[in-house]
Design a protein around this motif. Sequence first.
Motif, short mmCIF file in Angstrom:
data_model
loop_
_atom_site.label_atom_id
_atom_site.label_comp_id
_atom_site.label_asym_id
_atom_site.label_seq_id
_atom_site.Cartn_x
_atom_site.Cartn_y
_atom_site.Cartn_z
N ASP A 211 0.84 -1.19 0.00
CA ASP A 211 0.00 0.00 0.00
C ASP A 211 0.88 1.25 0.00
N TYR A 212 0.48 2.25 -0.75
CA TYR A 212 1.33 3.44 -0.88
C TYR A 212 1.49 4.19 0.44
N GLN A 213 0.62 3.92 1.39
CA GLN A 213 0.79 4.56 2.70
C GLN A 213 1.64 3.72 3.65
N ALA B 17 -0.16 13.16 -8.40
CA ALA B 17 -0.45 14.08 -7.31
C ALA B 17 -0.76 13.33 -6.01
N VAL B 18 -1.53 12.28 -6.11
CA VAL B 18 -1.88 11.51 -4.91
C VAL B 18 -0.61 10.91 -4.30
N TYR C 263 1.63 13.82 -2.81
CA TYR C 263 1.14 14.34 -1.52
C TYR C 263 1.40 13.34 -0.39
N GLU C 264 1.34 12.05 -0.68
CA GLU C 264 1.66 11.07 0.35
C GLU C 264 3.14 11.20 0.75
N MET D 220 -2.03 2.27 -4.96
CA MET D 220 -3.04 3.08 -4.28
C MET D 220 -4.33 2.27 -4.22
N PRO D 221 -5.14 2.47 -3.18
CA PRO D 221 -6.41 1.74 -3.15
C PRO D 221 -7.28 2.13 -4.34
N MET D 222 -7.85 1.13 -4.98
CA MET D 222 -8.78 1.35 -6.09
C MET D 222 -10.06 0.62 -5.69
N LEU E 135 5.06 13.85 0.41
CA LEU E 135 5.19 15.12 1.13
C LEU E 135 4.68 14.99 2.56
N ASN E 136 3.53 14.32 2.72
CA ASN E 136 2.95 14.17 4.05
C ASN E 136 3.88 13.39 4.98
#
Lengths: 268, 268
Positions: free
Chosen positions: B203-205, B254-255, B258-259, B238-240, B261-262
């Motif tokens: 997962d990207y997070q 962008a998604v 921003y992850e 990313m979740p789809m 960057l966050n």
Amino acid sequence: MRREITGFSNPLLKEIRGLREKKLRKRAGLFLAEGLRIMTEARDAGFLPEMLFRVKDRDVHALEIALETAVLAAGGDVIETSPDILAKLSGKENAQIIMGVYKDHPTALEDIDREQAPIWLVAHAMRDPGNLGTMLRTGDAVGAGGLILIDDCTDPFSVESVRASMGAIFTQKVVQCRWDNFLPWLRAGKGQLVGTSLQTSVDYQAAAYTAPCFILTGNEAQGLPDDYESQCDLRVKMPMCGKADSLNAAVATAVMAYEVLNQFRRPS
Amino acid sequence: MRREITGFSNPLLKEIRGLREKKLRKRAGLFLAEGLRIMTEARDAGFLPEMLFRVKDRDVHALEIALETAVLAAGGDVIETSPDILAKLSGKENAQIIMGVYKDHPTALEDIDREQAPIWLVAHAMRDPGNLGTMLRTGDAVGAGGLILIDDCTDPFSVESVRASMGAIFTQKVVQCRWDNFLPWLRAGKGQLVGTSLQTSVDYQAAAYTAPCFILTGNEAQGLPDDYESQCDLRVKMPMCGKADSLNAAVATAVMAYEVLNQFRRPS
């Protein structure tokens, strides 16, 4: 019925080409979607075209045969024609070899079941069909229920919007209404209205979102009108590290929507 | 020098209109940017136009006077003309009342100082100028150093790309190179290459990003080639939640950005 069109002068072609003009398209209540993949997704979602145009005399994919069979069984037309004519219909040089003419399917605000999805996208006065279609595509990805278009927006069923939606025009509900109708409807039930704003210090990751969450995006050039923004339950800002003070509207919506989704999918 | 053009047949106009064709634009080494706001941002970033076109005989903003003074002082031209002629140059119906012709400023890969920014965007074979410009705009927002364009991409200095970049064409470095040059350059220093993939369960997070982080985005239609993807230090997804398996390329970038960057801005 299966039939063939060989000449550019066929009156049906003129009618279909007219669907690229908003007024004619709305009057006809029809729209154009292209490509086997999207048309198969449409069928899975319960939508069959009134007319299916296909390039004749070529190898045919099994999915296409299934699609054509379904169209004919439902009383629709399968129209065989030339690549040139399909390109003319699509307005694109390298057109798809298959396209469909569908009944449009706007949803009335009152027919929305807000509890059906944790996220709803709301856009004000969108001008760019690519942005609008991209929002639909993002809505599908984050599991939104649909896109609610406020006031005067570009046509969600235009060729460009449908193309950018990559099939999401068939899976997302599309509502068109005025702000004066939307706000009372929203307040008559559960729902958190979230807007991005330059006039707040609340970081978009510091806010707590609750379902159903309505993510409100403003027009590309002006952003949200002040009185719309003031009705939001939450006003948040995304970090802007550079010179610019805003993101592309479809990008901003997606960054917000993924943050909301990420909060919702986090174990609490 | 300050001068005036009144007729459509002026040969300079033909030359400027030619900048909308990639080949002519590249040969001239010039590009078009529109609007007082973007041109002022350009000046702040150190870029003045060779030629500034303006609609004559109207009230003038103080920022425009400052800009014109700077252009003239630098030896550039200020060319007064009619709204019709400016519309013709811009190719847009409601054109801006001021536009500039700038020298293009591609950056060589070797001239990139990767330590200068925590995030770099990398895009492969981008076809859509709107997507490309939107990526530049997003890059500016997340504090990226620039956009590295791999293999054959649409022209970053095209009118559509520059317009979508909303001025970021002047603040982001723009590199154009081949994959075979990029990869050795990347591996000759610090840098984490991150790609989004359908073939991973990360997962990207859940991934940990490190600076400088190079976010690699694939072509709109095909995504990343397998052998490019296999070179990534991290492959994430990313979740789809819906029917579709991908996002618009500029949205996906962008998604992801921003992850990253966050994560970087979170107190550790």
